[in-house]
Write a protein that holds these residues in place. Structure first.
Motif, PDB file in Angstrom:
ATOM      1  N   GLY A   1      -5.347 120.865 -13.344  1.00  0.00           N
ATOM      2  CA  GLY A   1      -4.712 122.140 -13.626  1.00  0.00           C
ATOM      3  C   GLY A   1      -4.095 122.178 -15.016  1.00  0.00           C
ATOM      4  N   GLN A   2      -3.519 121.067 -15.449  1.00  0.00           N
ATOM      5  CA  GLN A   2      -2.942 121.007 -16.787  1.00  0.00           C
ATOM      6  C   GLN A   2      -4.015 121.009 -17.879  1.00  0.00           C
ATOM      7  OE1 GLN A   2      -0.320 117.504 -16.440  1.00  0.00           O
ATOM      8  NE2 GLN A   2       1.414 118.911 -16.623  1.00  0.00           N
ATOM      9  N   LEU A   3      -5.187 120.448 -17.574  1.00  0.00           N
ATOM     10  CA  LEU A   3      -6.271 120.420 -18.559  1.00  0.00           C
ATOM     11  C   LEU A   3      -6.912 121.788 -18.753  1.00  0.00           C
ATOM     12  CD1 LEU A   3      -8.056 117.076 -17.594  1.00  0.00           C
ATOM     13  CD2 LEU A   3      -6.682 117.493 -19.634  1.00  0.00           C
ATOM     14  N   ALA A   4      -6.881 122.625 -17.721  1.00  0.00           N
ATOM     15  CA  ALA A   4      -7.483 123.954 -17.811  1.00  0.00           C
ATOM     16  C   ALA A   4      -6.620 124.839 -18.727  1.00  0.00           C
ATOM     17  CB  ALA A   4      -7.581 124.560 -16.420  1.00  0.00           C
ATOM     18  N   PRO A   5      -7.232 125.794 -19.429  1.00  0.00           N
ATOM     19  CA  PRO A   5      -8.660 126.140 -19.435  1.00  0.00           C
ATOM     20  C   PRO A   5      -9.465 125.406 -20.510  1.00  0.00           C
ATOM     21  CG  PRO A   5      -7.450 127.787 -20.659  1.00  0.00           C
ATOM     22  CD  PRO A   5      -6.427 126.770 -20.191  1.00  0.00           C
ATOM     23  N   LEU A   6      -8.809 124.529 -21.279  1.00  0.00           N
ATOM     24  CA  LEU A   6      -9.538 123.850 -22.352  1.00  0.00           C
ATOM     25  C   LEU A   6     -10.653 122.969 -21.800  1.00  0.00           C
ATOM     26  CD1 LEU A   6      -9.812 123.204 -25.369  1.00  0.00           C
ATOM     27  CD2 LEU A   6      -8.166 121.351 -25.046  1.00  0.00           C
ATOM     28  N   ILE A   7     -10.362 122.280 -20.698  1.00  0.00           N
ATOM     29  CA  ILE A   7     -11.351 121.403 -20.081  1.00  0.00           C
ATOM     30  C   ILE A   7     -11.802 122.029 -18.769  1.00  0.00           C
ATOM     31  CG2 ILE A   7     -11.814 119.091 -19.178  1.00  0.00           C
ATOM     32  CD1 ILE A   7     -11.316 119.151 -22.190  1.00  0.00           C
ATOM     33  N   ARG A   8     -13.077 122.309 -18.674  1.00  0.00           N
ATOM     34  CA  ARG A   8     -13.654 122.951 -17.480  1.00  0.00           C
ATOM     35  C   ARG A   8     -14.212 121.887 -16.544  1.00  0.00           C
ATOM     36  NH1 ARG A   8     -15.387 125.023 -22.032  1.00  0.00           N
ATOM     37  NH2 ARG A   8     -17.421 124.014 -21.854  1.00  0.00           N
ATOM     38  N   VAL A   9     -14.208 122.176 -15.262  1.00  0.00           N
ATOM     39  CA  VAL A   9     -14.728 121.271 -14.240  1.00  0.00           C
ATOM     40  C   VAL A   9     -15.928 121.940 -13.581  1.00  0.00           C
ATOM     41  CG1 VAL A   9     -14.215 119.944 -12.151  1.00  0.00           C
ATOM     42  CG2 VAL A   9     -12.389 120.428 -13.804  1.00  0.00           C
ATOM     43  N   ARG A  10     -17.024 121.204 -13.503  1.00  0.00           N
ATOM     44  CA  ARG A  10     -18.184 121.754 -12.800  1.00  0.00           C
ATOM     45  C   ARG A  10     -19.005 120.637 -12.186  1.00  0.00           C
ATOM     46  NH1 ARG A  10     -23.240 123.411 -16.637  1.00  0.00           N
ATOM     47  NH2 ARG A  10     -22.713 122.313 -18.536  1.00  0.00           N
ATOM     48  N   SER A  11     -19.788 121.011 -11.180  1.00  0.00           N
ATOM     49  CA  SER A  11     -20.754 120.095 -10.581  1.00  0.00           C
ATOM     50  C   SER A  11     -22.137 120.473 -11.093  1.00  0.00           C
ATOM     51  CB  SER A  11     -20.724 120.191  -9.056  1.00  0.00           C
ATOM     52  OG  SER A  11     -19.500 119.716  -8.557  1.00  0.00           O
ATOM     53  N   HIS A  12     -22.840 119.492 -11.627  1.00  0.00           N
ATOM     54  CA  HIS A  12     -24.193 119.724 -12.130  1.00  0.00           C
ATOM     55  C   HIS A  12     -25.196 119.150 -11.133  1.00  0.00           C
ATOM     56  CE1 HIS A  12     -27.374 120.354 -15.100  1.00  0.00           C
ATOM     57  NE2 HIS A  12     -27.851 119.192 -14.689  1.00  0.00           N
ATOM     58  N   TRP A  13     -25.987 120.013 -10.565  1.00  0.00           N
ATOM     59  CA  TRP A  13     -26.989 119.585  -9.585  1.00  0.00           C
ATOM     60  C   TRP A  13     -28.220 119.049 -10.295  1.00  0.00           C
ATOM     61  CZ3 TRP A  13     -25.843 119.251  -4.526  1.00  0.00           C
ATOM     62  CH2 TRP A  13     -24.657 119.871  -4.120  1.00  0.00           C
ATOM     63  N   LEU A  14     -28.709 117.928  -9.831  1.00  0.00           N
ATOM     64  CA  LEU A  14     -29.822 117.230 -10.473  1.00  0.00           C
ATOM     65  C   LEU A  14     -31.130 117.572  -9.781  1.00  0.00           C
ATOM     66  CD1 LEU A  14     -28.119 113.720 -10.718  1.00  0.00           C
ATOM     67  CD2 LEU A  14     -28.207 115.493 -12.487  1.00  0.00           C
ATOM     68  N   PRO A  15     -32.216 117.729 -10.545  1.00  0.00           N
ATOM     69  CA  PRO A  15     -33.527 117.992  -9.915  1.00  0.00           C
ATOM     70  C   PRO A  15     -33.925 116.914  -8.911  1.00  0.00           C
ATOM     71  CG  PRO A  15     -33.630 118.413 -12.272  1.00  0.00           C
ATOM     72  CD  PRO A  15     -32.293 117.789 -12.008  1.00  0.00           C
ATOM     73  N   SER A  16     -33.506 115.683  -9.138  1.00  0.00           N
ATOM     74  CA  SER A  16     -33.866 114.590  -8.237  1.00  0.00           C
ATOM     75  C   SER A  16     -33.036 114.597  -6.949  1.00  0.00           C
ATOM     76  CB  SER A  16     -33.692 113.243  -8.940  1.00  0.00           C
ATOM     77  OG  SER A  16     -32.333 113.054  -9.304  1.00  0.00           O
ATOM     78  N   GLY A  17     -31.999 115.452  -6.891  1.00  0.00           N
ATOM     79  CA  GLY A  17     -31.139 115.526  -5.727  1.00  0.00           C
ATOM     80  C   GLY A  17     -29.739 115.055  -6.030  1.00  0.00           C
ATOM     81  N   GLY A  18     -28.769 115.621  -5.337  1.00  0.00           N
ATOM     82  CA  GLY A  18     -27.382 115.259  -5.558  1.00  0.00           C
ATOM     83  C   GLY A  18     -26.796 115.946  -6.777  1.00  0.00           C
TER      84      GLY A  18
END
Length: 300
Positions: A15-32
C-alpha cells in the motif's frame, strides 16, 4: 496460482509503494503465473529474491531504482504469490529449470530489450542461468551472496534448509525466530524481519519450491553450481558479499571474480543479505554499477 493472500505486513508495504509501484500477476503461456512489482520508466532492471522471500523484500530499493529506471521485482516460481510450474524434480538441472524457465518466459514478454538482473542467493543462481542461456538479453549482472558459483555451503545452512525454514518459522513463532535469525537493529531491519517471517510462516509452506531447492542443495556433497561455465558469462558482473556470511563462504566470490571475464567484488560487513542489512552501502554501489559509473567498488 497460489491461493495465499498477502499478510498484514506485506499488504501495508504494498500500500505504501502504490501508486508508484504496481502489482500484477502475469499469466504464462506454459501455464501458471508470476507476480510482478513494477514501476518507473527507463532501462529495465530485474530484482530476484532468495529462498523463502518474495518481491516485496526489495521494497527499500524499488522506489529509489524506479527514479530513472523501469524496475521489475518478481516472486520466484513457487514463492510469494507466484505459482510453481509442473514437471519432474528428480535432478538438479530440472530444479534449475523450475526456477529459471518461468522467469525467462515472463521477461521475454515484458522486457524483451536488454535488462540488468540483480539476484540474491537463489535469485543469483537464476540470474546466472538467464545470462548463460541467452534467451533474455542480459546486459549486466549483480550477484548478492549468490548460489551457483561453486559447490560450497556451510553445514549449518544445509541443516536449516533441510529442516524447512517455513516449518521452523511456524514452529518457533516470531519472537523465537527473531532470536534464531536476528534482523538488523534498525527500524528498516525490524520491518524486513517482520516481513521475512510473515513470508515464511504462511500456512502450508511452499512444498514444490522447497522440493526444487532441496534438489539443488543436498544435505551432503556439492551444492549445484556453474563454476566451470563462469568464463562464458561475458557481461559485466558486480559481486556483493557479506564478510560475515554464514551460508555461502566469501571464498566463492573471490574465486568467481577470478573466473568471470569482467567482475568487481564488493565485500560488505554483513551476513548473508548485505543488501538488506547494509542498504546504505549496497544501494549506492548498485546504482553506480547500473549507471556504469567509473567509481571503483572496494570494501565497506
Amino acid at each position: 496460482m497460489t491461493q495465499h493472500a498477502p499478510g498484514p505486513v506485506e499488504a501495508h508495504i504494498l500500500g505504501q509503494l502504490a501508486p508508484l509501484i504496481r502489482v500484477r500477476s502475469h499469466w504464462l503461456p506454459s501455464g501458471g503465473a508470476l507476480r510482478v512489482l513494477e514501476g518507473g520508466e527507463g532501462p529495465p532492471v530485474v530484482l530476484l529474491h532468495g529462498r523463502g522471500h518474495a518481491a516485496p523484500m526489495w521494497f527499500s530499493y524499488l522506489t529509489v531504482l524506479a527514479r530513472g529506471r523501469r524496475v521489475l521485482a518478481l516472486d520466484l516460481p513457487g514463492f510469494g504469490l507466484s505459482s510453481p510450474p509442473e514437471g519432474a524434480l528428480r535432478t538438479a538441472e530440472e530444479a534449475v529449470r523450475f526456477f529459471t524457465e518461468p522467469v525467462e518466459e515472463l521477461l521475454q514478454a515484458l522486457a524483451p530489450g536488454p535488462v540488468a538482473v540483480v539476484g540474491h542467493s537463489l535469485g543469483g543462481l537464476v540470474a546466472v542461468e538467464l545470462a548463460r542461456r541467452g534467451k533474455v538479453p542480459v546486459e549486466r549482472l549483480v550477484l548478492i551472496d549468490s548460489m551457483g558459483l561453486g559447490p560450497e555451503m556451510t553445514p549449518l545452512a544445509r541443516g536449516f534448509f533441510r529442516a524447512g525454514p517455513e516449518r521452523v518459522a511456524r514452529t518457533l513463532g516470531p519472537r523465537l525466530f527473531d532470536r534464531l535469525l536476528p534482523p538488523p537493529e534498525t527500524p528498516l531491519g525490524r520491518r524486513l524481519g517482520a516481513l521475512g517471517y510473515e513470508l515464511l510462516a504462511v500456512p502450508g509452506g511452499r512444498p514444490r519450491a522447497a522440493q526444487a531447492f532441496n534438489t539443488l542443495v543436498p544435505l551432503v556433497g556439492g551444492v549445484f553450481h556453474r563454476r566451470e561455465q563462469l568464463a562464458s558469462v561475458r557481461q559485466p558482473v558486480l559481486l556483493v558479499w557479506g564478510e560475515n556470511e554464514d551460508t555461502l563462504p566469501v571464498s566463492l566470490a573471490v574465486e568467481a571474480a577470478k573466473r568471470l571475464p569482467e567482475a568487481r567484488l564488493l565485500r560488505v560487513v554483513a551476513g548473508h543479505s548485505p543488501h538488506l542489512e547494509r542498504p546504505e552501502v549496497v544501494l549506492p554501489a548498485l546504482k553506480a554499477f547500473l549507471d556504469d559509473s567509473p567509481e571503483r567498488t572496494s570494501g565497506a
